[in-house]
Design a protein around this motif. Sequence first.
Motif, PDB file in Angstrom:
ATOM      1  N   PHE A 130       0.925  -1.300  -0.032  1.00 10.89           N
ATOM      2  CA  PHE A 130      -0.009  -0.103  -0.126  1.00 10.89           C
ATOM      3  C   PHE A 130       0.918   1.251  -0.121  1.00 10.89           C
ATOM      4  CE2 PHE A 130      -3.171  -2.665   2.477  1.00 10.89           C
ATOM      5  CZ  PHE A 130      -3.783  -3.367   1.377  1.00 10.89           C
ATOM      6  N   LYS A 131       2.150   1.167   0.542  1.00 13.36           N
ATOM      7  CA  LYS A 131       2.794   2.323   0.579  1.00 13.36           C
ATOM      8  C   LYS A 131       3.718   2.400  -0.782  1.00 13.36           C
ATOM      9  CE  LYS A 131       4.717   1.253   4.762  1.00 13.36           C
ATOM     10  NZ  LYS A 131       5.601   1.194   5.940  1.00 13.36           N
ATOM     11  N   VAL A 132       4.121   1.676  -1.254  1.00 16.12           N
ATOM     12  CA  VAL A 132       4.635   1.446  -2.610  1.00 16.12           C
ATOM     13  C   VAL A 132       3.530   1.842  -3.791  1.00 16.12           C
ATOM     14  CG1 VAL A 132       5.983   0.039  -4.363  1.00 16.12           C
ATOM     15  CG2 VAL A 132       6.515  -0.025  -1.898  1.00 16.12           C
ATOM     16  N   GLY A 133       2.524   1.324  -3.839  1.00 19.32           N
ATOM     17  CA  GLY A 133       1.372   1.306  -4.698  1.00 19.32           C
ATOM     18  C   GLY A 133       1.120   0.421  -5.563  1.00 19.32           C
ATOM     19  N   CYS A 134       0.050   0.031  -5.945  1.00 20.11           N
ATOM     20  CA  CYS A 134      -0.507  -1.239  -6.891  1.00 20.11           C
ATOM     21  C   CYS A 134       0.266  -0.806  -8.153  1.00 20.11           C
ATOM     22  CB  CYS A 134      -2.132  -1.342  -6.989  1.00 20.11           C
ATOM     23  SG  CYS A 134      -2.648   0.364  -7.565  1.00 20.11           S
ATOM     24  N   THR A 135       0.493   0.327  -8.774  1.00 18.40           N
ATOM     25  CA  THR A 135       1.047   0.473  -9.927  1.00 18.40           C
ATOM     26  C   THR A 135       2.498   0.034 -10.198  1.00 18.40           C
ATOM     27  OG1 THR A 135      -0.308   2.620 -10.379  1.00 18.40           O
ATOM     28  CG2 THR A 135       1.395   2.129 -11.814  1.00 18.40           C
ATOM     29  N   LEU A 136       3.349   0.199  -9.263  1.00 17.83           N
ATOM     30  CA  LEU A 136       4.823  -0.326  -9.269  1.00 17.83           C
ATOM     31  C   LEU A 136       4.777  -1.800  -8.850  1.00 17.83           C
ATOM     32  CD1 LEU A 136       6.760   2.361  -7.459  1.00 17.83           C
ATOM     33  CD2 LEU A 136       6.144   2.205  -9.836  1.00 17.83           C
ATOM     34  N   GLU A 137       3.854  -2.311  -8.115  1.00 18.32           N
ATOM     35  CA  GLU A 137       3.852  -3.762  -7.976  1.00 18.32           C
ATOM     36  C   GLU A 137       3.130  -4.706  -8.997  1.00 18.32           C
ATOM     37  OE1 GLU A 137       5.068  -5.052  -5.440  1.00 18.32           O
ATOM     38  OE2 GLU A 137       5.274  -3.844  -3.939  1.00 18.32           O
ATOM     39  N   HIS A 138       1.902  -4.021  -9.731  1.00 20.12           N
ATOM     40  CA  HIS A 138       1.258  -4.939 -10.242  1.00 20.12           C
ATOM     41  C   HIS A 138       1.235  -4.546 -12.069  1.00 20.12           C
ATOM     42  CE1 HIS A 138      -1.129  -6.327  -6.727  1.00 20.12           C
ATOM     43  NE2 HIS A 138      -0.047  -6.764  -6.857  1.00 20.12           N
ATOM     44  N   ALA A 139       1.601  -3.260 -12.396  1.00 18.67           N
ATOM     45  CA  ALA A 139       1.119  -2.757 -13.637  1.00 18.67           C
ATOM     46  C   ALA A 139       2.055  -3.592 -14.499  1.00 18.67           C
ATOM     47  CB  ALA A 139       1.441  -1.222 -13.918  1.00 18.67           C
ATOM     48  N   GLY A 140       3.352  -3.937 -13.991  1.00 14.63           N
ATOM     49  CA  GLY A 140       4.192  -4.671 -14.939  1.00 14.63           C
ATOM     50  C   GLY A 140       3.648  -5.967 -15.507  1.00 14.63           C
ATOM     51  N   TYR A 141       2.472  -6.594 -14.960  1.00  9.86           N
ATOM     52  CA  TYR A 141       2.073  -7.768 -15.697  1.00  9.86           C
ATOM     53  C   TYR A 141       1.174  -7.358 -17.141  1.00  9.86           C
ATOM     54  CZ  TYR A 141       2.922  -9.964 -11.234  1.00  9.86           C
ATOM     55  OH  TYR A 141       3.499 -10.560  -9.859  1.00  9.86           O
ATOM     56  N   ALA A 142       0.826  -6.447 -16.978  1.00 10.14           N
ATOM     57  CA  ALA A 142       0.187  -5.653 -18.376  1.00 10.14           C
ATOM     58  C   ALA A 142       1.184  -5.256 -19.274  1.00 10.14           C
ATOM     59  CB  ALA A 142      -0.946  -4.792 -17.983  1.00 10.14           C
ATOM     60  N   MET A 143       2.153  -4.420 -18.799  1.00 10.56           N
ATOM     61  CA  MET A 143       3.235  -3.819 -19.573  1.00 10.56           C
ATOM     62  C   MET A 143       4.121  -4.607 -20.328  1.00 10.56           C
ATOM     63  SD  MET A 143       3.065  -0.209 -19.584  1.00 10.56           S
ATOM     64  CE  MET A 143       2.520   1.304 -18.691  1.00 10.56           C
ATOM     65  N   SER A 144       4.324  -5.691 -19.612  1.00 12.07           N
ATOM     66  CA  SER A 144       5.247  -6.607 -20.224  1.00 12.07           C
ATOM     67  C   SER A 144       4.568  -7.177 -21.642  1.00 12.07           C
ATOM     68  CB  SER A 144       5.818  -7.845 -19.315  1.00 12.07           C
ATOM     69  OG  SER A 144       4.721  -8.749 -18.862  1.00 12.07           O
ATOM     70  N   TRP A 145       3.435  -7.509 -21.474  1.00 16.82           N
ATOM     71  CA  TRP A 145       2.797  -8.160 -22.630  1.00 16.82           C
ATOM     72  C   TRP A 145       2.488  -7.069 -23.643  1.00 16.82           C
ATOM     73  CZ3 TRP A 145      -1.158 -11.961 -23.998  1.00 16.82           C
ATOM     74  CH2 TRP A 145      -0.890 -13.352 -23.178  1.00 16.82           C
ATOM     75  N   LEU A 146       2.145  -5.693 -23.193  1.00 11.81           N
ATOM     76  CA  LEU A 146       2.112  -4.809 -24.178  1.00 11.81           C
ATOM     77  C   LEU A 146       3.444  -4.390 -24.915  1.00 11.81           C
ATOM     78  CD1 LEU A 146      -0.093  -2.360 -22.186  1.00 11.81           C
ATOM     79  CD2 LEU A 146      -0.842  -3.714 -23.823  1.00 11.81           C
ATOM     80  N   VAL A 147       4.673  -4.167 -24.449  1.00  6.31           N
ATOM     81  CA  VAL A 147       5.627  -3.820 -25.011  1.00  6.31           C
ATOM     82  C   VAL A 147       6.134  -5.011 -26.086  1.00  6.31           C
ATOM     83  CG1 VAL A 147       6.442  -2.232 -23.324  1.00  6.31           C
ATOM     84  CG2 VAL A 147       7.480  -4.512 -23.055  1.00  6.31           C
ATOM     85  N   GLY A 148       5.787  -6.303 -25.471  1.00  5.04           N
ATOM     86  CA  GLY A 148       6.287  -7.460 -25.937  1.00  5.04           C
ATOM     87  C   GLY A 148       5.436  -7.516 -27.328  1.00  5.04           C
ATOM     88  N   LEU A 149       4.127  -7.327 -27.480  1.00  2.00           N
ATOM     89  CA  LEU A 149       3.465  -7.496 -28.532  1.00  2.00           C
ATOM     90  C   LEU A 149       3.688  -6.204 -29.427  1.00  2.00           C
ATOM     91  CD1 LEU A 149       0.311  -8.531 -26.852  1.00  2.00           C
ATOM     92  CD2 LEU A 149       1.607  -9.944 -28.200  1.00  2.00           C
ATOM     93  N   PHE A 150       3.808  -5.027 -28.834  1.00  2.00           N
ATOM     94  CA  PHE A 150       3.597  -3.580 -29.685  1.00  2.00           C
ATOM     95  C   PHE A 150       4.846  -2.969 -29.931  1.00  2.00           C
ATOM     96  CE2 PHE A 150      -0.687  -4.637 -28.010  1.00  2.00           C
ATOM     97  CZ  PHE A 150      -1.226  -5.042 -29.232  1.00  2.00           C
ATOM     98  N   GLY A 151       5.890  -3.298 -28.972  1.00  2.00           N
ATOM     99  CA  GLY A 151       7.086  -2.497 -29.051  1.00  2.00           C
ATOM    100  C   GLY A 151       7.326  -1.356 -28.225  1.00  2.00           C
ATOM    101  N   PRO A 152       8.204  -0.522 -28.251  1.00  2.00           N
ATOM    102  CA  PRO A 152       8.324   0.833 -27.304  1.00  2.00           C
ATOM    103  C   PRO A 152       7.110   2.026 -27.674  1.00  2.00           C
ATOM    104  CG  PRO A 152       9.651   1.049 -29.145  1.00  2.00           C
ATOM    105  CD  PRO A 152       9.064  -0.212 -29.474  1.00  2.00           C
ATOM    106  N   VAL A 153       6.932   2.370 -26.376  1.00  5.13           N
ATOM    107  CA  VAL A 153       5.973   3.540 -26.067  1.00  5.13           C
ATOM    108  C   VAL A 153       6.731   4.957 -26.520  1.00  5.13           C
ATOM    109  CG1 VAL A 153       4.399   4.832 -24.652  1.00  5.13           C
ATOM    110  CG2 VAL A 153       4.661   2.294 -24.609  1.00  5.13           C
ATOM    111  N   VAL A 154       5.988   5.712 -27.034  1.00  2.43           N
ATOM    112  CA  VAL A 154       6.479   7.127 -27.530  1.00  2.43           C
ATOM    113  C   VAL A 154       5.868   8.146 -26.891  1.00  2.43           C
ATOM    114  CG1 VAL A 154       7.483   6.139 -29.925  1.00  2.43           C
ATOM    115  CG2 VAL A 154       5.230   7.282 -29.718  1.00  2.43           C
TER     116      VAL A 154
END
Length: 388
Positions: free
Chosen positions: A177-201
Amino acid sequence: MTKIAFIGTGFVADYYMTTLANHPGLELAGVWDRKAERLERFCAFHGVRAYEDQPALLSDPDVAIVVNLTSTESHYEINRACLEAGKHVYCEKPLAMSLDEAMELAALAEKRGLILCTAPANGLSSAYRTFSQILARGDIGAPRLVYAEMEDGPVFRADWRSWRSRSGARWPGAEEFKVGCTLEHAGYAMSWLVGLFGPVVHMSASSALCFAEKGPELEGEALAPDFSVGIMTFENGVKARITCGLAAPRDRSLTVLGDRGSMILRDLWDDNSAIHLSAPGRERSLLQKVLDGIENRIGRTLPLRITPGRRVASTAPKGGKALPAYPSRIDFARGVAEQAKALSGGSMPFYSGKVALHLTELVLALSAGEHDYTPKTHFAFKPEAQKD
């Protein structure tokens, strides 16, 4: 056989231990934790060796990869110490708590010829392979718009204080709760997104602390956002919206809308999640159309929704152990195994180096309040259709 060692024997370490059995090419040389009682309990439960201290682990010449499973705030310090000791590193997300620190680590790894990888490993799953192959085949045409959900439900209202890992470690709710759900969990979606579609601009992001009361033990503490949303533009033109939170009903789906159809992954935390395909105009199944008709007649919404489209079965791995308990069905050790395979073959795993740095930057930016953001990092991307 590649020898590895764990630094950190808390809650998540049991998920690595459970799935380590899926990878006979990895051998755990030993573990260390700054908490003596936790270390002793973990080693007794799993029957593994405990190092006397961190220097003893880092000076072990047999250890090729150190797996950093410490608290998020310790990631930079531990990662740097491992790299300076000449060890390859596999780190739980994120690599560091600031982009400058993460860039420093990436530069150090490159200078010393070491591989620095980041979790999570769900982007290496059979579900991911099936999903990416269908995209590359063109079944839904060119992808245009993506919705990624990483909503874990109102965890702070659950009985999280009683949650324990297999070896008895407490779930670190207060820390999360002090670190935040984004730093803890967003990577599970981000890893798929950059793997499928590449870098974000480009990213437009917003995050907020919506539920400040999370228990008496956290009164007066500075809590991180429990909700975040980002609108991202990928270099290839694909647009995506990602949400991450601890309040909305659980939803860890991924939806990709193409010009000739759509595809839905039911659960990013399931390595063998079902995948559903729909043609344009057929996003609603016959059963869902019936349910919609009933709703129209009775004037209210039914508590039942059907995932649209035709179910596509992904290939479940043979053998190995699944982990049925909280929080997921992910092969956590697969990322370490991929790193070991790359070491033996003289290659670089995908979620390492510049990709690991880009992922860290995106998650940090997503958690940083309301702003428009242009990423400073980049990586060369090869779509699935162009891969060997």
